[in-house]
Design a protein around this motif. Structure first.
Motif, PDB file in Angstrom:
ATOM      1  N   GLN A  27      -5.120  23.702 -26.769  1.00  0.00           N
ATOM      2  CA  GLN A  27      -4.535  24.008 -25.705  1.00  0.00           C
ATOM      3  C   GLN A  27      -3.189  24.654 -25.742  1.00  0.00           C
ATOM      4  N   VAL A  28      -2.254  23.847 -26.584  1.00  0.00           N
ATOM      5  CA  VAL A  28      -1.020  24.241 -26.801  1.00  0.00           C
ATOM      6  C   VAL A  28      -0.552  24.641 -28.208  1.00  0.00           C
ATOM      7  N   SER A  29       0.351  25.334 -28.317  1.00  0.00           N
ATOM      8  CA  SER A  29       0.683  26.039 -29.589  1.00  0.00           C
ATOM      9  C   SER A  29       1.159  24.938 -30.519  1.00  0.00           C
ATOM     10  N   PRO A  30       1.369  25.043 -31.804  1.00  0.00           N
ATOM     11  CA  PRO A  30       1.960  24.042 -32.860  1.00  0.00           C
ATOM     12  C   PRO A  30       3.359  23.735 -32.526  1.00  0.00           C
ATOM     13  N   GLU A  31       3.977  24.583 -31.848  1.00  0.00           N
ATOM     14  CA  GLU A  31       5.687  24.504 -31.829  1.00  0.00           C
ATOM     15  C   GLU A  31       5.570  23.148 -30.588  1.00  0.00           C
ATOM     16  N   ILE A  32       4.624  23.442 -29.479  1.00  0.00           N
ATOM     17  CA  ILE A  32       4.563  22.640 -28.458  1.00  0.00           C
ATOM     18  C   ILE A  32       4.068  21.319 -28.874  1.00  0.00           C
ATOM     19  N   ALA A  33       2.939  21.228 -29.700  1.00  0.00           N
ATOM     20  CA  ALA A  33       2.438  19.953 -30.368  1.00  0.00           C
ATOM     21  C   ALA A  33       3.756  19.406 -31.210  1.00  0.00           C
ATOM     22  N   GLN A  34       4.640  20.208 -31.755  1.00  0.00           N
ATOM     23  CA  GLN A  34       5.509  19.612 -32.509  1.00  0.00           C
ATOM     24  C   GLN A  34       6.784  18.783 -31.507  1.00  0.00           C
ATOM     25  N   LYS A  35       6.947  19.596 -30.540  1.00  0.00           N
ATOM     26  CA  LYS A  35       7.996  19.123 -29.720  1.00  0.00           C
ATOM     27  C   LYS A  35       7.340  17.844 -29.073  1.00  0.00           C
ATOM     28  N   CYS A  36       6.113  17.533 -28.614  1.00  0.00           N
ATOM     29  CA  CYS A  36       5.755  16.380 -27.863  1.00  0.00           C
ATOM     30  C   CYS A  36       5.719  15.262 -29.146  1.00  0.00           C
ATOM     31  N   MET A  37       5.213  15.718 -30.328  1.00  0.00           N
ATOM     32  CA  MET A  37       5.161  14.579 -31.121  1.00  0.00           C
ATOM     33  C   MET A  37       6.758  14.021 -31.651  1.00  0.00           C
ATOM     34  N   LYS A  38       7.668  15.060 -31.584  1.00  0.00           N
ATOM     35  CA  LYS A  38       8.895  14.594 -31.947  1.00  0.00           C
ATOM     36  C   LYS A  38       9.492  13.734 -30.820  1.00  0.00           C
ATOM     37  N   ALA A  39       9.192  14.132 -29.463  1.00  0.00           N
ATOM     38  CA  ALA A  39       9.424  13.459 -28.152  1.00  0.00           C
ATOM     39  C   ALA A  39       8.961  11.943 -28.274  1.00  0.00           C
ATOM     40  N   ALA A  40       7.667  11.938 -28.660  1.00  0.00           N
ATOM     41  CA  ALA A  40       6.841  10.626 -28.719  1.00  0.00           C
ATOM     42  C   ALA A  40       7.760   9.603 -29.793  1.00  0.00           C
ATOM     43  N   ALA A 291      -0.510  14.259 -24.241  1.00  0.00           N
ATOM     44  CA  ALA A 291       0.646  14.883 -23.466  1.00  0.00           C
ATOM     45  C   ALA A 291       0.638  16.448 -23.682  1.00  0.00           C
ATOM     46  N   SER A 292       0.770  17.211 -22.930  1.00  0.00           N
ATOM     47  CA  SER A 292       0.941  18.788 -23.162  1.00  0.00           C
ATOM     48  C   SER A 292       2.315  19.300 -23.046  1.00  0.00           C
ATOM     49  N   LYS A 293       3.195  18.292 -22.714  1.00  0.00           N
ATOM     50  CA  LYS A 293       4.450  18.494 -22.349  1.00  0.00           C
ATOM     51  C   LYS A 293       5.271  17.305 -22.715  1.00  0.00           C
ATOM     52  N   PRO A 294       6.429  17.399 -23.667  1.00  0.00           N
ATOM     53  CA  PRO A 294       7.407  16.108 -23.783  1.00  0.00           C
ATOM     54  C   PRO A 294       7.836  15.373 -22.567  1.00  0.00           C
ATOM     55  N   SER A 295       7.966  16.168 -21.353  1.00  0.00           N
ATOM     56  CA  SER A 295       8.273  15.446 -20.076  1.00  0.00           C
ATOM     57  C   SER A 295       7.222  14.538 -19.499  1.00  0.00           C
ATOM     58  N   LEU A 297       5.432  12.682 -21.887  1.00  0.00           N
ATOM     59  CA  LEU A 297       5.751  11.275 -22.629  1.00  0.00           C
ATOM     60  C   LEU A 297       6.922  10.728 -22.188  1.00  0.00           C
ATOM     61  N   GLU A 298       7.800  11.212 -21.603  1.00  0.00           N
ATOM     62  CA  GLU A 298       8.985  10.679 -21.134  1.00  0.00           C
ATOM     63  C   GLU A 298       8.893   9.736 -19.938  1.00  0.00           C
ATOM     64  N   GLU A 299       7.888  10.444 -19.086  1.00  0.00           N
ATOM     65  CA  GLU A 299       7.530   9.567 -17.886  1.00  0.00           C
ATOM     66  C   GLU A 299       6.538   8.571 -18.167  1.00  0.00           C
ATOM     67  N   ASN A 300       5.705   8.909 -19.345  1.00  0.00           N
ATOM     68  CA  ASN A 300       4.656   7.741 -19.374  1.00  0.00           C
ATOM     69  C   ASN A 300       5.162   6.578 -20.120  1.00  0.00           C
ATOM     70  N   VAL A 301       6.147   6.834 -21.020  1.00  0.00           N
ATOM     71  CA  VAL A 301       6.828   5.577 -21.610  1.00  0.00           C
ATOM     72  C   VAL A 301       7.162   4.408 -20.670  1.00  0.00           C
ATOM     73  N   LYS A 302       7.680   5.238 -19.643  1.00  0.00           N
ATOM     74  CA  LYS A 302       8.367   4.109 -18.560  1.00  0.00           C
ATOM     75  C   LYS A 302       7.260   3.336 -17.953  1.00  0.00           C
ATOM     76  N   ALA A 303       6.188   3.421 -18.147  1.00  0.00           N
ATOM     77  CA  ALA A 303       5.172   2.611 -17.747  1.00  0.00           C
ATOM     78  C   ALA A 303       5.266   1.044 -18.096  1.00  0.00           C
ATOM     79  N   LEU A 304       5.812   1.139 -19.389  1.00  0.00           N
ATOM     80  CA  LEU A 304       6.063  -0.203 -20.106  1.00  0.00           C
ATOM     81  C   LEU A 304       6.860  -1.074 -19.111  1.00  0.00           C
ATOM     82  N   GLY A 305       7.804  -0.468 -18.327  1.00  0.00           N
ATOM     83  CA  GLY A 305       8.631  -1.298 -17.604  1.00  0.00           C
ATOM     84  C   GLY A 305       8.071  -1.757 -16.128  1.00  0.00           C
ATOM     85  N   ILE A 306       7.085  -1.085 -16.023  1.00  0.00           N
ATOM     86  CA  ILE A 306       6.044  -1.506 -14.731  1.00  0.00           C
ATOM     87  C   ILE A 306       5.332  -2.669 -14.821  1.00  0.00           C
TER      88      ILE A 306
END
Ligand code: NDP
Length: 328
Positions: A27-40, A291-295, A297-306
């Motif tokens: 679904q996404v390019s290698p560059e987007i995959a890299q951005k998501c993995m880096k954000a993660a 995740a198809s976008k880093p954003s 992941l940023e949203e999803n990790v905040k689930a830990l606080g919920i």
């Protein structure tokens, strides 16, 4: 980030992890995959999941490129892959000793790694004797090509048989299962697997915690063009898309809309609520998100606080909406 022991092992996995199914290599390019993995990684995620079948191997290739590019210490990563559908050849699928050994080598090559931490049998293989399967995974572990092995979508009965064989032969038994688990798919994790958690302390790395995005609320008013359900050439996504346009699909959307009210009350998004609900289950070792976008992941990790906000009262309100608690 919170880290949890993976079942009855000394290995710690991030409570939220990242998988590449559908998204990376497709679904996404290698560059987007890299951005998501880096954000993660920057958010504390140490556990990344893939499989030989994802995008015909391209997912492993793209994730391997990202791992190499960022130069992360191997000891900071827990990498998993899964074997079952390796190709079209007669011996490129299933769990024969041949495919487990050859398939592992092919995965490692695509990932550019010397070993994976976790190796899963992606599905049960009733055509291969359990002793052959257990011995083959042990062989791969003894060769240093994987550290632990596990199952995915096996029945409790099949996992129990694997444990019995491993016990009889003094071999390593499966450590973890990778089942689907989310607010709409509960029976296995909450009922069928209870003896496995109790008797073997099995770990659970759960998949599709958002039911492919449905539990984010993004499909409440139709299918956004940039979402995975809009993918036209993916048979699984077509099935999920068609399922939305059924009575069952409409009931689910109604439930998601009601969940949004509780999320608002808690000051979080519907995605965060759905992920926190999975994280609250003490038998869950890691929630594998996509995740198809880093954003995302940023949203999803905040689930830990919920999770701490999910009081008995809130859980009861959620049960009223879901109305699908497995009868024990
Ligand atoms: P999810 O149910 O979390 O779905 C992930 C998708 O939902 C994303 O790719 C994105 O899709 C969308 N999404 C994620 N976060 C948000 C957000 N905050 N807001 C809106 N949309 C969001 O998980 P997956 O189904 O991807 O499963 C996770 C992993 O589990 C897989 O990557 C794979 O590693 C593993 N898996 C294992 C299986 C097995 O048989 N063992 C089977 C399936 C998955 P988009 O933006 O494109 O709409």
């Amino acid at each position: 980030m919170e880290y949890r022991y993976l079942g009855n092992s000394g290995l710690m996995v991030s409570a939220l992890s990242l998988g590449g199914w559908v998204t990376y290599g497709g679904q996404v390019s290698p560059e987007i995959a890299q951005k998501c993995m880096k954000a993660a990684f920057d958010l504390g995620i140490n556990f990344f999941d893939t499989a030989e079948v994802y995008a015909g191997g391209q997912c492993e290739i793209d994730m391997g490129v990202a791992i190499r590019k960022f130069g992360w210490a191997r000891s900071d990563l827990v990498i998993s892959t899964k074997l079952f559908w390796g190709g079209k050849g007669r011996n490129e699928r299933g769990l024969s000793r041949k495919h487990i050994i050859e398939g592992t080598d092919a995965c490692l090559k695509r990932l550019q790694l010397d070993y994976v931490d976790l190796l899963y049998a992606h599905r049960p293989d009733p055509d291969t004797p359990m002793e052959e399967i257990v011995r083959a995974f042990n062989h791969v572990i003894n060769q240093g090509k994987a550290f632990y092995w596990g199952t995915s979508e096996w029945s409790a009965q099949q996992i129990t048989e694997a444990h019995a064989v491993a016990g009889r032969l003094n071999l390593i038994a499966p450590l973890m299962e990778q089942p689907q688990y989310n607010m709409f798919h509960r029976d296995r994790v909450e009922k069928e697997y209870l003896p496995l958690f109790k008797n073997y302390k099995m770990g659970a790395t759960i998949w599709s915690p958002l039911a492919s995005g449905l539990l984010s609320g993004k499909y409440n008013e139709g299918i956004p063009g940039d979402s995975r359900l809009a993918l036209q050439d993916n048979a699984v996504m077509k099935r999920l898309r068609d399922a939305l346009d059924t009575d069952d699909g409409r009931v689910k959307i109604t439930k998601v809309k009601k969940l949004a009210n509780i999320a608002e009350q808690l000051g979080c998004t519907t995605s965060q609520l759905a992920l926190a609900w999975c994280l609250k289950n003490p038998n869950v070792s890691s929630v594998i998100t996509g995740a198809s976008k880093p954003s995302q992941l940023e949203e999803n990790v905040k689930a830990l606080g919920i999770v701490p906000l999910l009081t008995e009262e809130i859980m009861a309100s959620l049960e009223d909406i879901l109305a699908n608690k497995p009868a024990l």
